[in-house]
Write a protein that holds these residues in place. Structure first.
Motif, PDB file in Angstrom:
ATOM      1  N   GLY A  87       0.730  -1.125   0.086  1.00  0.00           N
ATOM      2  CA  GLY A  87       0.042   0.074  -0.002  1.00  0.00           C
ATOM      3  C   GLY A  87       0.827   1.167  -0.087  1.00  0.00           C
ATOM      4  N   ASP A  88       0.110   2.229  -0.562  1.00  0.00           N
ATOM      5  CA  ASP A  88       0.862   3.670  -0.604  1.00  0.00           C
ATOM      6  C   ASP A  88       0.391   4.777   0.332  1.00  0.00           C
ATOM      7  N   ARG A  89      -0.622   3.895   1.106  1.00  0.00           N
ATOM      8  CA  ARG A  89      -1.433   4.878   2.332  1.00  0.00           C
ATOM      9  C   ARG A  89      -2.206   6.016   1.708  1.00  0.00           C
ATOM     10  N   ARG A  90      -2.266   5.983   0.490  1.00  0.00           N
ATOM     11  CA  ARG A  90      -3.044   7.163  -0.211  1.00  0.00           C
ATOM     12  C   ARG A  90      -4.323   6.546  -1.328  1.00  0.00           C
ATOM     13  N   PHE A  91      -3.972   5.420  -1.915  1.00  0.00           N
ATOM     14  CA  PHE A  91      -4.836   5.111  -3.137  1.00  0.00           C
ATOM     15  C   PHE A  91      -5.094   3.771  -3.081  1.00  0.00           C
ATOM     16  N   GLY A  92      -4.115   2.829  -3.104  1.00  0.00           N
ATOM     17  CA  GLY A  92      -4.318   1.439  -3.473  1.00  0.00           C
ATOM     18  C   GLY A  92      -2.825   0.713  -2.991  1.00  0.00           C
ATOM     19  N   ASP A  93      -2.977  -0.272  -3.297  1.00  0.00           N
ATOM     20  CA  ASP A  93      -1.921  -1.193  -3.327  1.00  0.00           C
ATOM     21  C   ASP A  93      -1.549  -1.885  -4.714  1.00  0.00           C
ATOM     22  N   ARG A 141       7.410   5.452  -0.271  1.00  0.00           N
ATOM     23  CA  ARG A 141       7.145   5.070   1.329  1.00  0.00           C
ATOM     24  C   ARG A 141       7.917   4.178   1.948  1.00  0.00           C
TER      25      ARG A 141
ATOM     26  N   LEU C 263      -6.814  -3.023   2.676  1.00  0.00           N
ATOM     27  CA  LEU C 263      -5.437  -3.495   1.925  1.00  0.00           C
ATOM     28  C   LEU C 263      -5.305  -3.227   0.458  1.00  0.00           C
ATOM     29  N   LYS C 264      -6.636  -3.308   0.007  1.00  0.00           N
ATOM     30  CA  LYS C 264      -6.683  -3.236  -1.546  1.00  0.00           C
ATOM     31  C   LYS C 264      -6.439  -1.574  -1.628  1.00  0.00           C
ATOM     32  N   HIS C 265      -7.015  -0.757  -0.765  1.00  0.00           N
ATOM     33  CA  HIS C 265      -6.864   0.608  -1.112  1.00  0.00           C
ATOM     34  C   HIS C 265      -5.634   1.127  -0.535  1.00  0.00           C
ATOM     35  N   GLY C 266      -4.869   0.232  -0.071  1.00  0.00           N
ATOM     36  CA  GLY C 266      -3.339   0.736   0.232  1.00  0.00           C
ATOM     37  C   GLY C 266      -2.976   1.337   1.639  1.00  0.00           C
ATOM     38  N   MET C 267      -4.262   1.079   2.389  1.00  0.00           N
ATOM     39  CA  MET C 267      -4.281   1.397   3.850  1.00  0.00           C
ATOM     40  C   MET C 267      -3.482   0.976   4.962  1.00  0.00           C
ATOM     41  N   ILE C 268      -3.201  -0.490   4.703  1.00  0.00           N
ATOM     42  CA  ILE C 268      -2.651  -1.297   5.479  1.00  0.00           C
ATOM     43  C   ILE C 268      -1.669  -2.054   4.773  1.00  0.00           C
TER      44      ILE C 268
ATOM     45  N   ARG D 137      -4.809  16.533   2.222  1.00  0.00           N
ATOM     46  CA  ARG D 137      -3.360  16.407   1.399  1.00  0.00           C
ATOM     47  C   ARG D 137      -3.061  17.770   0.790  1.00  0.00           C
ATOM     48  N   ARG D 171     -10.167   6.448   0.164  1.00  0.00           N
ATOM     49  CA  ARG D 171      -8.962   7.193   0.208  1.00  0.00           C
ATOM     50  C   ARG D 171      -8.100   7.430   1.115  1.00  0.00           C
TER      51      ARG D 171
END
Ligand SMILES: [Zn+2]
Ligand SMILES: [Zn+2]
Lengths: 325, 289, 289, 325
Positions: A87-93, A141, C263-268, D137, D171
């Motif tokens: 993950g990028d902590r913003r939008f997606g993995d 990141r 997870l899919k949205h990049g938060m963890i 942001r 997001r």
């Protein structure tokens, strides 16, 4: 069905013959030792002949071989442990780039690399190893995190380019590449970049700003793919072999130019013919270069990194006569 | 400061179709026929009298589309009485021995009367001293080879040395100078690092994106401005629209990769018309003394 | 180190509907009837024999859903032989003179046998010393008032003082302790700043999100981990799903605000099953010695 | 049609009467001076009576008055120049938050604030002043930029909360709020936060970590809105007035608690009745507080900021007796 290049065919045929003969020897117990030795000598000679005079285009094709080891293959072969982070902590993995913490000789390092799929299904998940901006943001990141914990960074580069899609453009593909390049340049940890397959333009450079940049023997690194170059020059993508020649994109050329620091020799026949052998080679080169740069203070390291890229470029001062006229 | 230009620019540039910007562009199109008095606007298709267009700073008065300008014209537009001291001129080498490249360089030097695709030096804008760099699309599509990269790097280094802000007006079709291969790619790192050093010195970098700013130029120094402005309807992006269309096999949104699209998607700080550009730069420089 | 618990935990917690998690939850539900031997899984609706559930660490063996655990049970799960030295206990005041608040606190202290919604101290996990904080949903929905905020801040300060990593297992329904009003809100700043100081000291913070981690807890220390892990299917988000549905008048995606969605949205960074959690924490601690 | 609160009605009627009488005097030339003076004295008394004993709920409603000045109104009134900057460089430009560089007494400052719309059309563009993650942001980007150029930061806070939408959650609404709070806390520039209307929970705190936190007289700041609080307590949003009472969310309460540093008095009748007067007040308070904190070294400033928030909270050590039993 494994992919066999046309230039490999005589060798593959010979190898098959040898194998048949061996089986025969084993099954029938007849002594063909001399014939076998003879054939193997022939095969060795043929291997040398084929792989020593590969054209740039042939090497590009080897870099793209579907059985060539991927980032996760190398990670498994090189490191003692690995924990993938997402993950990028913003939008997606973005699954087109993998990254995480790995252990090399008992020490943690951060490893990052674009990830190609092995089959169609995986390639769809991995977007054929073509990253979106969130992939580069994840990489950034993880690189920042590595800096925070004083972990060296190792990038494994095998990417045709950043994905040229609508959403990728929408979310700032160009901008994120610039940010990656800029921020990677100033990270206060040792960085080793290894081009393992394809090094396609900005999408590769975004994770390619290292203290050491190494290349596998049959990988390529260029500002533009041979196909695209051929399309621009001759409006014919089929002339990619000629473009590959012009672009000087092989490890041999780039070592000569000083763009890369070392060429990691592949087992004869290429990485795809011997994963384990390739993994051992990569590990040995990585260890050596990493241990060298680990000795340098971080300030000096960043200075050297900046100087390294600062000097790339060829130009002349304009002649005085011209200035005056 | 010197008034460095002996010749008034002879040629105006016009925007052609989006498709041909992507591949290597042919740069400034001299209007050879005296009877070719009109130019068709690429955006709204209006026919505009060339003299009118020139008087209006190459802005379509129907739709506001900003036609390409040469670096010299841009310099005249932005600087106080063309107060500009250029850096030492550099010319390209041929590091890959790329066939025909030296001839190409010579050809474009002749057409544009420039040494390379960039005009850079110390300038005065609205009374404020700054380093000003301008990419000229007319020189091999405004692409970045070793000279452009080196000059950009020198620009930021000059800024650090003299504690001056840097303003760069970008506009390059494909970004990279293919004929310099890997050396062209390395200019992305070199220029991005120059910006990085400059920022870490606490100085102000204003990046201005003009039509078109793509590829390696966009993906390096052009998108690293503390503030990023763009001219209306300028094409801004990484991959060219034709490549995106080919790869995705999708219809592109009508405003795809325009300045307006970049603004909506958070990539730039604002869109500034050509007539307000100089005053806006002046204001932003005054905010960062 | 001490074995601090005199009483084995008496109560297991079960997940109720999404709707009631959002508002203030009633915390741990004691199973009052001896004949209530079964629990229905909220995720897959299977009926699970309670003893089975307890043996399986409150994980549904049909679908992997992780039921809530009390902080004490979590401590037993994660630490080496319950090696845990708790910080000095703190109890809530009533800064707003909120009617009924002291009684509420007393009630939950009685039910949970905890002083507040957090269990925190120095612990050993897989041989590694660390600060371990665990939010207990059973105590007023695991909400953050002054005590939770203070203890979290002390946890990071203790980590800095003793150069220890910090592991926090979060799980709070609405995040904020409404009855402490603005003081509850300020705990978001206090805890986020504590994390900031800790990070700037170069130390490692592992945040673990359990079902549910919402609101002010998610929007402060819980989402600031260097590495963030979650249990499968845990609800993770800022606004509660009911509020989102009401505000947007849209149907929520079926996996909305689950760990898998995060997870899919990049938060963890990853999803870790309950049975692998301890070993995973140990590995990550070993990576950050 | 201007919004008139029920408690304003007697006053508005009186004011109308006075105006009518004035018009009459002007048109007819008859001397009603005494009567006018008398009525104006009455109006003054009524104003005081009404506005001195406003309930918390009435003040919440004043904070939400549709004619109350917005961020851009204040920016226009307070600063000599302003250049708006856009975008988060990642995903979008959220028009629910505005930000840019402004000039105060000749010096550049960075100003950021949620922006409500004046009419339905603008409210749709501004999403009713409810920011998405990209808005926060953007705010964070501009704050970091302010730090880079040593510009003080001024935030104008008027936000019911961060937008509780599907895409906002997707997001990372919670994550970005945490990042804003954390990073704002360590910025090495003076920060003044002014709650001008609504200070709704995390969405307000995300841009509310300042060296000085000021509040307009009739604004509110709380961990939860009165409506939501009432819904939780009594399952009845109509009991918001009672909840407003319990939550202690007025500037008076928060000053007493030490959560805020100063209350900016509004012109009698509230900000919506006199924009210019309110703007002058805000400017005067801002100037004074900013000039005070500008004198403090940045290291000390950050220390003080951290200490300020560190001490918020009320609790007791557990009694020994309890511990032993
Ligand atoms: Zn037009
Ligand atoms: Zn289940």
């Amino acid at each position: 069905m494994p992919t066999i290049f046309e230039w490999e065919k005589p060798l593959v045929e010979l190898e098959e013959k040898i194998n048949e003969l061996r089986t025969f020897v084993y099954e029938q117990g007849i002594d063909f030792r001399d014939e076998l030795n003879d054939l193997e000598r022939k095969a060795d000679k043929l291997r040398k002949e084929i792989y020593e005079r590969l054209t740039p285009w042939q090497r590009v094709r080897m870099a793209r071989h579907p059985d060539r080891p991927t980032a996760l293959d190398y990670i498994k072969m090189i490191f003692d442990d690995f924990y993938e982070l997402h993950g990028d902590r913003r939008f997606g993995d973005d699954q087109a780039i993998v990254g995480g913490i790995a252990i090399l000789d008992g020490e943690p390092v951060t490893v990052i690399g674009p990830q190609k799929g092995r089959d169609t299904k995986e390639n769809i998940i991995r977007n054929f190893g073509l990253p979106h901006p969130e992939g580069y943001r994840k990489a950034l990141r993880l690189m920042k995190q590595a800096e925070q914990f004083h972990r060296p960074i190792i990038t494994l580069i095998d990417v045709v380019g950043a994905y040229p899609g609508i959403e990728a453009e929408q979310r700032g593909q160009g901008l994120v590449i610039a940010e990656c390049i800029e921020q990677m340049s100033f990270l206060e940890v040792p960085i080793v970049c290894i081009i393992t397959g394809e090094g396609g333009s900005g999408g590769a450079l975004a994770i390619g700003v290292g203290d050491r940049v190494l290349m596998l023997e049959h990988s390529w690194y260029s500002v533009i793919s041979p196909e695209m170059c051929a399309t621009i020059l001759w409006k014919d993508a089929n002339k990619a072999p000629e473009a590959a020649e012009l672009l000087k994109l092989t490890s041999t050329d780039l070592l000569k130019f000083g763009i890369i620091d070392d060429v990691i020799t592949e087992p004869i026949g290429g990485a795809h013919r011997d994963h384990e052998g390739t993994g051992r080679q990569v590990k040995a080169f990585l260890r050596r270069h990493l241990s060298e740069i680990r000795k340098i203070s971080v300030d000096e390291l960043v200075n050297q990194r900046l100087e390294r890229f600062r000097k790339f470029g060829e130009f002349q001062a304009k002649k005085l006569a011209e200035t005056v006229d | 400061m010197l008034h460095v230009f002996r010749n008034k620019p002879k040629y105006a540039t016009v925007r052609t179709t989006k498709a041909d910007q992507e591949v290597e562009a042919n740069g400034a199109q001299p209007r050879k026929n005296a009877d070719q008095l009109w130019t068709r606007c690429d955006d709204c298709s209006s026919l505009i009298y060339n003299k009118e267009l020139q008087k209006n700073r190459y802005v379509c008065h129907h739709c506001g589309f900003c036609f390409r300008m040469s670096a010299v014209e841009r310099l005249q537009l932005l600087t106080d009485e063309c107060m500009f001291t250029p850096f030492d001129a550099l010319v390209s080498a041929n590091p890959l021995d790329f066939p025909g490249y030296p001839e190409k360089i010579a050809h474009y030097q002749n057409i544009t009367q420039l040494d390379e695709a960039i005009l850079i030096g110390e300038a005065k804008i609205e009374g404020y001293s700054c380093v000003l760099g301008i990419i000229d699309f007319g020189f091999i599509g405004g692409s970045m080879g070793s000279v452009v990269g080196e000059q950009i790097a020198r620009g930021f280094e000059h800024g650090i040395a003299k504690e001056l802000p840097v303003v760069v007006v970008s506009g390059g079709g494909g970004g990279a100078r293919m004929q310099e291969g890997i050396f062209s790619l390395m200019q992305m790192a070199k220029t991005a690092q120059a910006v990085g050093r400059f920022k870490r010195a606490g100085l102000f970098y204003l990046s201005i994106l003009t039509h078109p700013t793509m590829g390696g130029i966009y993906a390096s120094f052009a998108s690293l401005g503390d503030i990023i402005l763009a001219e209306p309807k300028a094409l801004i992006g990484f991959a060219g629209p034709r490549i995106v269309a080919q790869t995705t096999r999708q219809k592109l949104p009508p405003d795809f990769q325009t300045a307006e699209y970049a603004l909506k998607h958070g990539m730039i700080d604002g869109i500034v018309t050509r007539s307000e550009m100089k005053a806006t730069i002046g204001k932003l420089l005054s905010f960062h003394l």
